[in-house]
Design a protein around this motif. Structure first.
Motif, PDB file in Angstrom:
ATOM      1  N   HIS A 107      -3.809 -66.561  -7.322  1.00  0.00           N
ATOM      2  CA  HIS A 107      -2.670 -66.233  -8.180  1.00  0.00           C
ATOM      3  C   HIS A 107      -3.124 -65.375  -9.352  1.00  0.00           C
ATOM      4  O   HIS A 107      -4.238 -65.536  -9.871  1.00  0.00           O
ATOM      5  CB  HIS A 107      -1.923 -67.488  -8.644  1.00  0.00           C
ATOM      6  CG  HIS A 107      -2.701 -68.422  -9.520  1.00  0.00           C
ATOM      7  ND1 HIS A 107      -2.852 -68.204 -10.872  1.00  0.00           N
ATOM      8  CD2 HIS A 107      -3.337 -69.584  -9.253  1.00  0.00           C
ATOM      9  CE1 HIS A 107      -3.557 -69.207 -11.397  1.00  0.00           C
ATOM     10  NE2 HIS A 107      -3.873 -70.048 -10.435  1.00  0.00           N
ATOM     11  N   GLU A 165       2.148 -68.827  -9.882  1.00  0.00           N
ATOM     12  CA  GLU A 165       1.642 -70.159  -9.514  1.00  0.00           C
ATOM     13  C   GLU A 165       1.699 -71.147 -10.660  1.00  0.00           C
ATOM     14  O   GLU A 165       2.008 -72.327 -10.477  1.00  0.00           O
ATOM     15  CB  GLU A 165       0.200 -70.043  -9.003  1.00  0.00           C
ATOM     16  CG  GLU A 165      -0.314 -71.283  -8.294  1.00  0.00           C
ATOM     17  CD  GLU A 165      -0.953 -72.309  -9.212  1.00  0.00           C
ATOM     18  OE1 GLU A 165      -1.193 -73.430  -8.759  1.00  0.00           O
ATOM     19  OE2 GLU A 165      -1.215 -71.993 -10.399  1.00  0.00           O
ATOM     20  N   GLU A 166       1.404 -70.667 -11.866  1.00  0.00           N
ATOM     21  CA  GLU A 166       1.289 -71.595 -13.000  1.00  0.00           C
ATOM     22  C   GLU A 166       2.640 -72.170 -13.425  1.00  0.00           C
ATOM     23  O   GLU A 166       2.705 -73.092 -14.223  1.00  0.00           O
ATOM     24  CB  GLU A 166       0.602 -70.905 -14.189  1.00  0.00           C
ATOM     25  CG  GLU A 166      -0.851 -70.500 -13.932  1.00  0.00           C
ATOM     26  CD  GLU A 166      -1.795 -71.696 -13.823  1.00  0.00           C
ATOM     27  OE1 GLU A 166      -1.337 -72.850 -13.887  1.00  0.00           O
ATOM     28  OE2 GLU A 166      -3.004 -71.452 -13.652  1.00  0.00           O
ATOM     29  N   GLU A 195      -8.729 -72.028  -6.442  1.00  0.00           N
ATOM     30  CA  GLU A 195      -8.703 -72.701  -7.743  1.00  0.00           C
ATOM     31  C   GLU A 195     -10.133 -73.114  -8.104  1.00  0.00           C
ATOM     32  O   GLU A 195     -10.999 -73.193  -7.236  1.00  0.00           O
ATOM     33  CB  GLU A 195      -7.808 -73.943  -7.673  1.00  0.00           C
ATOM     34  CG  GLU A 195      -6.324 -73.649  -7.497  1.00  0.00           C
ATOM     35  CD  GLU A 195      -5.673 -73.145  -8.773  1.00  0.00           C
ATOM     36  OE1 GLU A 195      -6.299 -73.238  -9.845  1.00  0.00           O
ATOM     37  OE2 GLU A 195      -4.546 -72.639  -8.700  1.00  0.00           O
TER      38      GLU A 195
HETATM   39 ZN   LIG Z   1      -4.729 -71.928 -10.806  1.00  0.00          ZN
END
Ligand SMILES: [Zn+2]
Length: 284
Positions: free
Chosen positions: A90, A152-153, A177
């Motif tokens: 992301h 994504e966040e 991640e």
């Molecule tokens: Zn992340």
């Protein structure tokens, strides 16, 4: 730039992390996206830009804004085996435009900065590994798809359908991640979702006409209390009542409220894949 060179990779990471790409900062995200599209374009056999819909999104103060309307970045690298692998990254960070945490700095062997680990560092690691893999055609290589998304966040509200569709077309998926603090790879993560409940009541003067009012904040509080009963320590399901926004003056029965809820389900398992930790990035 040949990313198997560590210096080049660190330079790219620093450059990308120095561009603010908070989830709601579309212009910054587009700049980071263009940067990574150039780099992945050097490796990929095909590149596309799947459009993402625009939709309303709640801000923390309960107001609405428009998000999406941009695109994801999708790259394909042809393989020589039957396996199909999806790599996910992301482009956004949790640090909004104007955040005071907006530049990288080095501390000895560590690079610190916004998104250095989560996950511009993950994307650069992906590039690094793919450069190595693609440099030798004799190596067995799966068909690889790489997808980079902008939201994504904030829970991937506009990218989720695309991710779901891509997941079904691949055998294995890796999300880049950061590892856990001890270097363990998360083999499974909780599913989660953000929910918003809008409540409309009827506003009256609290002193003169209290009983004809319909209190939206009170209804929201009751709803939150009832929904929170779904949390279960045994199954790992949680429902967090994160915020209730609404109301106005003290002498008014409030006619609107918004309840913000975050839900997650299933427990988390971690698998250790390496006994040593990287010394070149830190979690931010
Ligand atoms: Zn992340």
């Amino acid at each position: 730039m040949y990313l198997s060179d560590q210096h080049a990779a660190l330079t790219l990471l620093e450059h990308s992390a120095n561009i603010n790409s908070g989830s709601l900062h579309a212009e910054g995200i587009a700049r980071v996206q263009a940067l990574f599209e150039t780099e992945f374009g050097k490796l990929a056999s095909s590149c596309s830009k799947p459009p993402l819909p625009s939709q309303a999104h709640y801000l923390d103060d309960g107001s609405l804004t428009e998000i999406g309307g941009s695109h994801a970045s999708l790259f394909q690298i042809a393989g020589n085996t039957d396996l199909k692998v999806l790599l996910v990254g992301h482009l956004d960070t949790v640090f909004p435009k104007g955040s005071s945490f907006n530049r990288c700095w080095r501390e000895g062997e560590r690079l610190r900065g916004p998104g250095v680990a989560d996950m511009k560092g993950g994307i650069v690691s992906m590039l690094w590994a793919l450069n190595r893999l693609c440099a030798d055609d004799a190596l067995p290589r799966p068909d690889i798809s790489i997808v980079l998304t902008p939201d994504e966040e904030i829970g991937s509200p506009v990218s989720a359908p695309l991710l779901h569709s891509l997941a079904q077309q691949h055998d294995v998926g890796f999300v880049f991640e950061p590892t856990m603090e001890d270097g363990a790879l998360a083999g499974e993560r909780k599913g989660s979702g953000n929910f918003y409940a809008e409540i409309r009541g009827s506003s009256t003067h609290a002193g003169r006409d209290f009983f004809n009012g319909k209190n939206a904040v009170l209804a929201g509080a009751k709803l939150a209390a009832a929904l929170s009963e779904v949390s279960d320590e045994h199954t790992g399901t949680t429902l967090n009542v994160a915020r209730i926004a609404g109301g106005s003056a003290m002498n008014v029965v409030p006619d609107s409220a918004t309840v913000f809820l975050t839900s997650a389900y299933r427990t988390v398992r971690h698998k250790r894949v390496s006994p040593s930790r990287s010394s070149h990035s830190s979690t931010h």
